[in-house]
Design an enzyme around this catalytic site. Structure first.
Site, PDB file in Angstrom:
ATOM      1  N   TYR A 247     -24.106  -7.168   9.236  1.00  0.00           N
ATOM      2  CA  TYR A 247     -22.843  -6.548   8.819  1.00  0.00           C
ATOM      3  C   TYR A 247     -22.827  -5.068   9.192  1.00  0.00           C
ATOM      4  O   TYR A 247     -23.783  -4.328   8.940  1.00  0.00           O
ATOM      5  CB  TYR A 247     -22.654  -6.687   7.309  1.00  0.00           C
ATOM      6  CG  TYR A 247     -21.410  -5.991   6.762  1.00  0.00           C
ATOM      7  CD1 TYR A 247     -20.166  -6.590   6.862  1.00  0.00           C
ATOM      8  CD2 TYR A 247     -21.502  -4.727   6.169  1.00  0.00           C
ATOM      9  CE1 TYR A 247     -19.024  -5.964   6.372  1.00  0.00           C
ATOM     10  CE2 TYR A 247     -20.371  -4.096   5.666  1.00  0.00           C
ATOM     11  CZ  TYR A 247     -19.136  -4.712   5.773  1.00  0.00           C
ATOM     12  OH  TYR A 247     -18.008  -4.071   5.282  1.00  0.00           O
TER      13      TYR A 247
ATOM     14  N   ASN B  35       1.129  -2.920   5.423  1.00  0.00           N
ATOM     15  CA  ASN B  35       0.495  -1.625   5.651  1.00  0.00           C
ATOM     16  C   ASN B  35      -0.836  -1.427   4.920  1.00  0.00           C
ATOM     17  O   ASN B  35      -1.721  -0.758   5.424  1.00  0.00           O
ATOM     18  CB  ASN B  35       1.473  -0.520   5.224  1.00  0.00           C
ATOM     19  CG  ASN B  35       0.786   0.828   5.065  1.00  0.00           C
ATOM     20  OD1 ASN B  35       0.537   1.539   6.032  1.00  0.00           O
ATOM     21  ND2 ASN B  35       0.463   1.184   3.824  1.00  0.00           N
TER      22      ASN B  35
ATOM     23  N   SER C 191      -4.932  -0.802  14.013  1.00  0.00           N
ATOM     24  CA  SER C 191      -5.632   0.433  14.348  1.00  0.00           C
ATOM     25  C   SER C 191      -6.225   0.308  15.744  1.00  0.00           C
ATOM     26  O   SER C 191      -6.522  -0.807  16.214  1.00  0.00           O
ATOM     27  CB  SER C 191      -6.767   0.688  13.347  1.00  0.00           C
ATOM     28  OG  SER C 191      -7.649   1.690  13.803  1.00  0.00           O
TER      29      SER C 191
ATOM     30  N   GLY D 151       0.809  -1.214   0.000  1.00  0.00           N
ATOM     31  CA  GLY D 151       0.000   0.000   0.000  1.00  0.00           C
ATOM     32  C   GLY D 151       0.838   1.257   0.000  1.00  0.00           C
ATOM     33  O   GLY D 151       0.508   2.239   0.668  1.00  0.00           O
ATOM     34  N   ALA D 152       1.918   1.242  -0.773  1.00  0.00           N
ATOM     35  CA  ALA D 152       2.890   2.350  -0.736  1.00  0.00           C
ATOM     36  C   ALA D 152       2.637   3.420  -1.787  1.00  0.00           C
ATOM     37  O   ALA D 152       3.502   4.267  -2.014  1.00  0.00           O
ATOM     38  CB  ALA D 152       4.301   1.796  -0.899  1.00  0.00           C
ATOM     39  N   SER D 153       1.466   3.417  -2.398  1.00  0.00           N
ATOM     40  CA  SER D 153       1.201   4.419  -3.438  1.00  0.00           C
ATOM     41  C   SER D 153       0.507   5.661  -2.911  1.00  0.00           C
ATOM     42  O   SER D 153       0.271   6.613  -3.663  1.00  0.00           O
ATOM     43  CB  SER D 153       0.357   3.804  -4.562  1.00  0.00           C
ATOM     44  OG  SER D 153      -0.891   3.359  -4.064  1.00  0.00           O
ATOM     45  N   SER D 154       0.181   5.667  -1.608  1.00  0.00           N
ATOM     46  CA  SER D 154      -0.464   6.849  -1.024  1.00  0.00           C
ATOM     47  C   SER D 154      -0.362   6.805   0.490  1.00  0.00           C
ATOM     48  O   SER D 154       0.061   5.795   1.067  1.00  0.00           O
ATOM     49  CB  SER D 154      -1.946   6.919  -1.435  1.00  0.00           C
ATOM     50  OG  SER D 154      -2.657   5.813  -0.899  1.00  0.00           O
ATOM     51  N   GLY D 155      -0.737   7.900   1.137  1.00  0.00           N
ATOM     52  CA  GLY D 155      -0.849   7.943   2.591  1.00  0.00           C
ATOM     53  C   GLY D 155       0.398   7.561   3.344  1.00  0.00           C
ATOM     54  O   GLY D 155       1.524   7.850   2.928  1.00  0.00           O
ATOM     55  N   ILE D 156       0.178   6.877   4.477  1.00  0.00           N
ATOM     56  CA  ILE D 156       1.321   6.533   5.325  1.00  0.00           C
ATOM     57  C   ILE D 156       2.210   5.473   4.681  1.00  0.00           C
ATOM     58  O   ILE D 156       3.382   5.360   5.021  1.00  0.00           O
ATOM     59  CB  ILE D 156       0.882   6.089   6.740  1.00  0.00           C
ATOM     60  CG1 ILE D 156       0.023   4.823   6.682  1.00  0.00           C
ATOM     61  CG2 ILE D 156       0.142   7.209   7.442  1.00  0.00           C
ATOM     62  CD1 ILE D 156      -0.279   4.262   8.070  1.00  0.00           C
TER      63      ILE D 156
END
Length: 319
Positions: free
Chosen positions: A192, A115, A170, A36-41
């Site tokens: 749900y 991540n 989280s 998930g390294a293309s945005s955010g943290i």
């Protein structure tokens, strides 16, 4: 605000940035995977690890976006070593291909940063017929970790450097469903709740790290597994809740971390020498924190491990 500056046992606070907590640390010779390294943290984690000399492999669902992040990082740090590779955590086939492609590079693997994540989506099933948040946030990372574990073990033995696995969880793990993990009702749309389902997946991240830590200690392997809470951060995770986006815009600067602060705990646990030997711990604001009773339930962790192993062996849940 004053509470963001209060230092924990590590000497850092909620206002510390990823650069702050890794200042002076030389990561040269280390290789990391950051999902998930293309945005955010995730993008900030990749940037700071590369800044400290780590060779970072970015696992990204959108390869074009990942390459754009890579170019931006290299523009600011010409010495950065980065690769962007396609990875969709919601698909077991994609996870398996990523692992095979990574192994074909014959790179070592010192750090695995699990991540990537999605938050509070409407009820949906993944292509493997698993509730989407659980599939993406937990099952994909569980499978990825298992597929790369032997590489991490070999790297630790050959380099005589501690391998580290970091699961980004989280605080929301404390607000899962009452039973913690809905093993028998995972794919049942009745009852749900999007936020409870997110909490369930984040609880799973901690249980996964804890059980992995137990197994690694039992095997006497110099590899650790920990989980982290990055803090409340204004990222695109909020996209399914417009009222939260509005709230973030209204009070965010007073109570919410920026991305640089949000990536701090991940980078601290991945690189800082003070964390050496620590395993099966839950961190927040770069210090050991208290997870929920469910997160510390060893029997629940073992049950989740066996359940997850069965899922990935079959490739899907029963229809």
């Amino acid at each position: 605000m004053w509470f963001l500056s209060r230092k924990g046992t590590s000497g850092f606070s909620a206002s510390s940035t990823a650069e702050d907590v890794t200042q002076g640390i030389d990561g040269s010779g280390l290789t990391a995977i950051v999902t998930g390294a293309s945005s955010g943290i995730g993008a900030e984690t990749a940037r700071v690890l590369a800044l400290r000399g780590v060779h970072v492999v970015m696992g990204v669902r959108n390869l074009e976006a990942g390459r754009a992040v890579k170019e931006a990082i290299v523009k600011g740090n010409p010495n950065a070593k980065l690769d962007a590779m396609d990875l969709d955590l919601s698909s077991m086939a994609s996870v398996k291909k990523f692992a095979e492609d990574f192994k074909s590079l014959n790179l070592p693997l010192n750090l695995l940063i699990n991540n990537a994540g999605i938050m509070a989506t409407p009820f949906m099933l993944s292509r493997d017929n698993i509730e989407l948040q659980f599939a993406t946030n937990h099952v994909g990372h569980f499978l990825l970790t298992n597929l790369l574990m032997e590489t991490i073990r070999k790297t630790a033995r050959a380099s005589r450097k501690e391998g580290r696995i970091v699961n980004v969880s989280s605080r929301r793990h404390k607000f899962s469903y009452p039973e913690g993990i809905r093993f028998a009702k995972l794919n049942d749309p009745s009852g749900y709740n999007s936020l409870s389902a997110y909490g369930q997946s984040k609880l799973a991240n901690i249980l996964h790290a804890n059980e992995l830590a137990r197994q690694l200690k039992e095997d006497r392997v110099e590899v650790t597994a920990n989980s982290v809470h990055p803090g409340l951060i204004a990222t695109n995770l909020f996209r399914h809740y417009s009222f939260l986006t509005g709230l973030v815009g209204l009070v965010g600067k007073y109570v919410i971390k920026n991305v640089q602060q949000g990536a701090a705990t991940t980078c601290y646990v991945a690189l800082h020498p003070k964390v050496k030997g620590m395993s099966g711990q839950y961190f927040a604001d770069s210090s050991i924190a208290k997870a929920s009773l469910q997160a510390n339930d060893a029997e629940l962790a073992t049950k989740l491990w066996d359940f997850s192993l069965d899922l990935v062996r079959r490739g899907s849940t029963p229809s």
